[in-house]
Design a protein around this motif. Sequence first.
Motif, PDB file in Angstrom:
ATOM      1  N   SER A   2     -59.428  -9.129  10.697  1.00 50.57           N
ATOM      2  CA  SER A   2     -58.972 -10.488  10.436  1.00 50.57           C
ATOM      3  C   SER A   2     -57.580 -10.723  11.013  1.00 50.57           C
ATOM      4  N   SER A   3     -56.744  -9.705  11.036  1.00 55.89           N
ATOM      5  CA  SER A   3     -55.424  -9.885  11.641  1.00 55.89           C
ATOM      6  C   SER A   3     -55.553 -10.056  13.145  1.00 55.89           C
ATOM      7  N   LEU A   4     -56.493  -9.352  13.761  1.00 55.25           N
ATOM      8  CA  LEU A   4     -56.733  -9.511  15.190  1.00 55.25           C
ATOM      9  C   LEU A   4     -57.252 -10.912  15.489  1.00 55.25           C
ATOM     10  N   GLN A   5     -58.159 -11.374  14.668  1.00 57.62           N
ATOM     11  CA  GLN A   5     -58.705 -12.721  14.835  1.00 57.62           C
ATOM     12  C   GLN A   5     -57.633 -13.785  14.614  1.00 57.62           C
ATOM     13  N   ASN A   7     -54.438 -13.372  15.114  1.00 59.36           N
ATOM     14  CA  ASN A   7     -53.536 -13.314  16.270  1.00 59.36           C
ATOM     15  C   ASN A   7     -54.159 -14.027  17.467  1.00 59.36           C
ATOM     16  N   ILE A   8     -55.441 -13.817  17.683  1.00 52.61           N
ATOM     17  CA  ILE A   8     -56.127 -14.481  18.790  1.00 52.61           C
ATOM     18  C   ILE A   8     -56.114 -15.991  18.575  1.00 52.61           C
ATOM     19  N   LYS A   9     -56.385 -16.420  17.356  1.00 49.73           N
ATOM     20  CA  LYS A   9     -56.367 -17.859  17.043  1.00 49.73           C
ATOM     21  C   LYS A   9     -54.970 -18.448  17.246  1.00 49.73           C
ATOM     22  N   ARG A  10     -53.961 -17.727  16.800  1.00 47.93           N
ATOM     23  CA  ARG A  10     -52.583 -18.189  16.956  1.00 47.93           C
ATOM     24  C   ARG A  10     -52.222 -18.296  18.447  1.00 47.93           C
TER      25      ARG A  10
END
Length: 95
Positions: A2-5, A7-10
């Motif tokens: 979820s942190s990777l997702q 970061n990608i969204k950000r």
Amino acid sequence: MSSLQSNIKRITDKLQRVLKLHQQLQKDNERQTKIIKELQETKEKNTQTIAELQQQADILKASAGQMAAQDKKAFEKHINNYIKEIDKCIGLLSE
């Protein structure tokens, strides 16, 4: 994950904002380029109008006999240049 997702969204959101800003800046640049072109055309027209009005003023001064010696010499120089140009045109036409 979820942190990777997140970061990608950000990063995606930031990229979209940058793209929107870039598009807006391109539109502003095009608009300003158009304005600059219009102003340059207006400047050229105004410069031509000023030159024509100056010639008219010189002609009026010459016809009224109110020209200073320096102005009279400059006026005669302009007239002589016009005569030279006319002679060149006549020479080219007669060939």
